[in-house]
Design an enzyme around this catalytic site. Structure first.
Site, PDB file in Angstrom:
ATOM      1  N   SER A 125      -2.805  -6.276   0.287  1.00  6.68           N
ATOM      2  CA  SER A 125      -3.098  -4.835   0.330  1.00  6.68           C
ATOM      3  C   SER A 125      -4.388  -4.550  -0.411  1.00  6.68           C
ATOM      4  CB  SER A 125      -1.948  -4.091  -0.338  1.00  6.68           C
ATOM      5  OG  SER A 125      -2.321  -2.786  -0.689  1.00  6.68           O
ATOM      6  N   TYR A 149       2.466  -3.078  -8.153  1.00  5.73           N
ATOM      7  CA  TYR A 149       2.420  -3.586  -6.774  1.00  5.73           C
ATOM      8  C   TYR A 149       1.115  -4.344  -6.523  1.00  5.73           C
ATOM      9  CZ  TYR A 149       2.098  -3.219  -1.623  1.00  5.73           C
ATOM     10  OH  TYR A 149       1.955  -3.465  -0.282  1.00  5.73           O
ATOM     11  N   LYS A 153       0.678  -8.347  -5.675  1.00  2.00           N
ATOM     12  CA  LYS A 153      -0.031  -8.843  -4.489  1.00  2.00           C
ATOM     13  C   LYS A 153      -1.194  -9.749  -4.901  1.00  2.00           C
ATOM     14  CE  LYS A 153       2.173  -6.900  -0.949  1.00  2.00           C
ATOM     15  NZ  LYS A 153       2.889  -7.728   0.032  1.00  2.00           N
TER      16      LYS A 153
END
Lengths: 327, 327
Positions: A125, A149, A153
Site C-alpha cells: 500500500s 498498518y 506493510k
C-alpha cells in the site's frame, strides 16, 4: 497451474477471483485448480472451468500457513490484511494478521521443501509512505509510515525482498493506490469520501464531502488494481530484479476533478447530490497523505494505470450498477 | 537513573559500559543502577560508583524480554544482535535474535503498564542500505538491504518508529558506520581488513589487504560510536521528531588514506607490514557497500564524527595499546 488467493473474500479478492475465472488462465498457463482463503469462507465463483476450494483460514493461527501451502500452489496472491483503521484501533490484531500472518506464509513456503518455490504477488500500500514528502514521490524515497498498518506493510515488503533474495520464493510486492470507486456501503475510513462522492450520487443518494475540492490524491480503479495483480504475476524474476517492491502507477487528481468527471458522465443531477460539510479532523488526516508518485519502475515494467477519472466512473457504472445511473 | 545495556558483552557494549561507569551519569542525571545483559554474562565494570547487575539473558527466549524490563530501566541501550555474517549463515538465528528479540523487547515495554515509557537507543547499521545507490547517500533514500541482517535491522527501525509514534516508549535508532579500528583478533568478516591493516601493523604483525587502495567506505571509531549512543540518549523527543532512525555521520575515506594515516602516526615500518593479496570475492562484496552519506539530520542534531583517520589510529593506540606501538 494452481492459484491461491488469500483475503479472497475482500473486494479486490472477489474481483480478482472473477477475473481469473473468466480468463481461465494466467501467464499463458491454464488454471487447473484454485484455492480461496480468508478469515470467513470466500464464495466460490459460479461456473469456474476448474475446481475451486474455498476455506476459512486465518494465516496467523498456528499451522494455518502450512495448511495454505500444503497443496503447493504455483501462484499466490497474498491479499489478506486487516485494514488501516482496524490496525490502528487494535494494535495486537494488526500486527498479528498483517505482519505475523504474512511472515507465517513466507516461512511455510521456505520450510515446505522439495524445491517448492512459488511466485507470490503481495498487496502492499502507499501507506508505507508518510508525510512530509515531496509533491511527487520518487521510487527511491524512504518508507516512513505514520500508521501501524503502513509499518506492517513496510516490514512485509522487507521480508518479501529478503526471502526472494535467499531464493525461497519468487515474489513481487505492489503498492496499491487508494482504490476508487469502492463498491458497497459507505464505511468510516477517512478515505471513504473519495469513493462515496461518486458511488452514492450514481445510486441517487446524497454523499458528504468533508474536504475542499483542491485535495489531490493517488487513485486506481478496482479494474486497474486487478490488472496490477495479474501483471505482477506475469513478470520475470530478471525483469523485477532485487528491488521487488514497486509503487503502482495511478491517476493523480483532485476532488474537484473527480466531481467534474462525475458531472461529465452522469450530469448535474448527480453532482448536485454531493453535500459540502467540511470536517477539520478528516482534512488534517488527508493532508498527511501522498498526492502523487513517479512510479517510474512500475511504468517501465508495463503496469497500466487508469487514464482518466471519467473511465473510473464509467467502469463503476458498468461493473457495479449494470450500466444504469439513478435518475 | 537505571540504565540497561543489552549486548553488553560485545565490543561496543563493553566500551559503553566503561564510559558510563567513568561518567557516573548521563543526560545530567546520576546513574543509580546499571543492568548488563547478553547471551553470555557480561563482565561487571570494576569500581563502578553504582550497583551493577550482569546477567545472561537471551531476549528472544520466552519471558526473557519481560525479565529484562521488569526492573523498569529508564534508559535502554539495545545493542544485542547476531552480526551480519552469522545472520546470513544461520537464517533462523538471525531472525530470532535480531528481529524477534528486538520485537520482544518492544512488546515487553509496551505491556509493562503503569505509565512505563523508557528511552531506548537502538543500534542499527548502514547495512539497511543496499547497492546500487548514489555516491553520497541522502537521509531520505529507501532501505533496500542485501543481507538478512540489514533486513532485520530495517524491520526493527520500522517497529521502533511505530512504537514511539504510539507512545509506548521514547526511542532513537542510530545507523552505525563500519567501526574501525576494532580491537581483538582478526575475524573472517569481509570488512575485517579495514581494521586489520591498522591494528596488526601497530602490534608488529602482518596484515593482508584484499582490495585496492581506492576502495572508499564510511567509518567511525569505537570512541565515536560510544559518543553517538550517549548523544542519542540525550536528545529530546521534539528534536528527534517522527523519523526516529538516523544515519550517523562518519569519516569517508579510502583504504589508501587509511594507510597514509597509519604512516603519519606510526611510520613506514608499520605500513610495510601490509601485504597486498587481491581477493576477487572480497572485492566484489565490498563493491556493494556504501561509500559515503550526507547524514544531514544527524549532523544538525549534534552527532560528532571522527575528524580524521589519524585520530582514529591515535585513539586505537591510546585505548587498546596503552600508548605503545610495536617497534
Amino acid at each position: 497451474m494452481h492459484v491461491l488467493i488469500t483475503g479472497a473474500a475482500g473486494m479486490i479478492g472477489r474481483k480478482l477471483t472473477a477475473q481469473l475465472t473468466s480468463l481461465g488462465g494466467v501467464n499463458g498457463r491454464a488454471i487447473e485448480r484454485m484455492t480461496l482463503t480468508d478469515i470467513v469462507p470466500p464464495d466460490a465463483p459460479a461456473g469456474a472451468p476448474f475446481p475451486v476450494t474455498a476455506t476459512a483460514n486465518d494465516l496467523s493461527a498456528p499451522g494455518a500457513a502450512g495448511r495454505a501451502v500444503a497443496s503447493r500452489p504455483d501462484l499466490i496472491f497474498h491479499l489478506a490484511a486487516v485494514v488501516s483503521g482496524e490496525a490502528e484501533a487494535d494494535f495486537d490484531k494488526g500486527y498479528l494478521v498483517n505482519l505475523d500472518g504474512t511472515r507465517a506464509l513466507l516461512e511455510a513456503i521456505r520450510l515446505a521443501g522439495g524445491g517448492y518455490r512459488p511466485r507470490m504477488v503481495f498487496a502492499s500500500s502507499i501507506a508505507v509512505f508518510g508525510a512530509p514528502f515531496p509533491e511527487t514521490i520518487p521510487d527511491d524515497l524512504f518508507l516512513t509510515p505514520l500508521t501501524s498498518y503502513g509499518t506492517q506493510k513496510a516490514c512485509c515488503e522487507l521480508l518479501l525482498a529478503d526471502y526472494v533474495r535467499r531464493g525461497f520464493l519468487d515474489g513481487v510486492g505492489i503498492r496499491l493506490p487508494t482504490i476508487v470507486v469502492r463498491p458497497g456501503a459507505p464505511n468510516k475510513a477517512a478515505s471513504g469520501f473519495f469513493s462515496a462522492i461518486i458511488r452514492e450520487p450514481l445510486s441517487g443518494m446524497e454523499a458528504v464531502l468533508p474536504v475542499s475540492e483542491d485535495v489531490r490524491h493517488w487513485f486506481a480503479s478496482p479494474r486497474a488494481a486487478v490488472g496490477f495483480l495479474l501483471h505482477a504475476a506475469s513478470l520475470s524474476r530478471d525483469a523485477v530484479g532485487a528491488r521487488v517492491n514497486l509503487t503502482m502507477p495511478g491517476l493523480c487528481c483532485t476532488v474537484g476533478e473527480e466531481i467534474a468527471a462525475l458531472g461529465r458522465v452522469a450530469g448535474p443531477r448527480a453532482t448536485a447530490r454531493i453535500r459540502r460539510a467540511p470536517d477539520a479532523v478528516i482534512a488534517r488526516i488527508v493532508a498527511g497523505w501522498p498526492q502523487s508518485f513517479e512510479a517510474s519502475r512500475a511504468a517501465a515494467l508495463g503496469f497500466q494505470a487508469d487514464t482518466s477519472f471519467d473511465d473510473i466512473v464509467t467502469a463503476h457504472i458498468e461493473d457495479e450498477l449494470g450500466g444504469r445511473i439513478a435518475a
